[in-house]
Design an enzyme around this catalytic site. Sequence first.
Site, short mmCIF file in Angstrom:
data_model
loop_
_atom_site.label_atom_id
_atom_site.label_comp_id
_atom_site.label_asym_id
_atom_site.label_seq_id
_atom_site.Cartn_x
_atom_site.Cartn_y
_atom_site.Cartn_z
N CYS A 198 46.90 1.36 71.78
CA CYS A 198 47.67 1.24 70.55
C CYS A 198 47.54 2.53 69.75
O CYS A 198 46.44 3.07 69.61
CB CYS A 198 47.16 0.04 69.74
N HIS B 192 53.15 -6.96 72.42
CA HIS B 192 52.20 -6.14 71.67
C HIS B 192 52.78 -5.79 70.29
O HIS B 192 52.11 -5.96 69.26
CB HIS B 192 51.89 -4.86 72.47
N GLU B 193 54.01 -5.30 70.27
CA GLU B 193 54.65 -4.91 69.00
C GLU B 193 54.93 -6.14 68.13
O GLU B 193 54.77 -6.09 66.91
CB GLU B 193 55.93 -4.11 69.25
N HIS C 59 52.09 -7.09 66.00
CA HIS C 59 51.92 -6.27 64.78
C HIS C 59 52.65 -6.87 63.58
O HIS C 59 52.19 -6.74 62.44
CB HIS C 59 52.43 -4.84 65.01
#
Length: 177
Positions: free
Chosen positions: A101, A143-144, A147
């Site tokens: 990341c 993953h994004e 966030h």
Amino acid sequence: MSELVPIIQLGNPQLREKSALVENIQDEEIQRLIENLITTVAQANGVGIAAPQVAAKKRLFIVASRPNARYPNAPEMEPTAMINPKIIAHSTEVVKGWEGCLSVPGVRGLIPRYQAIEIEYTDRNGKLQQQELTDFVARIFQHEYDHLDGIVFVDRLESTLDMITEQEYQQRVVKNA
């Protein structure tokens, strides 16, 4: 004109906040944010970046898979802005894969993610898109997406034994790929 924007790091409380829906996609500020994120992710050798990583609390990220120094075997795709994204279905199969990341430099983790996901998002022109993503690109999306809810990949580690340094990753994983 796009510009490089600073990426906030793990420990910054803004990285842990939930993001708000993007109301007006055509807003000049949102379009500029998209351009800045595309420039920043390319410059940082990333394959994705979310608005919260540049301290913008918006449900927006870029998926920009391409081979680079950090991900030499990544598939090639155009950088894509995904606004107000959703996962609408996913496979039962979960696969562990290495992730890093831009907000957690120097560390990689072996993270479990769905192998295939069906997603929905609005593109930068305001059109609703639906598609299925698999493998590495599905991993980037998940993953994004995390966030946007204040979740960082290290939160998904099943064990601290699944964590290595970037240098060790490059020597052990990339060299043997």
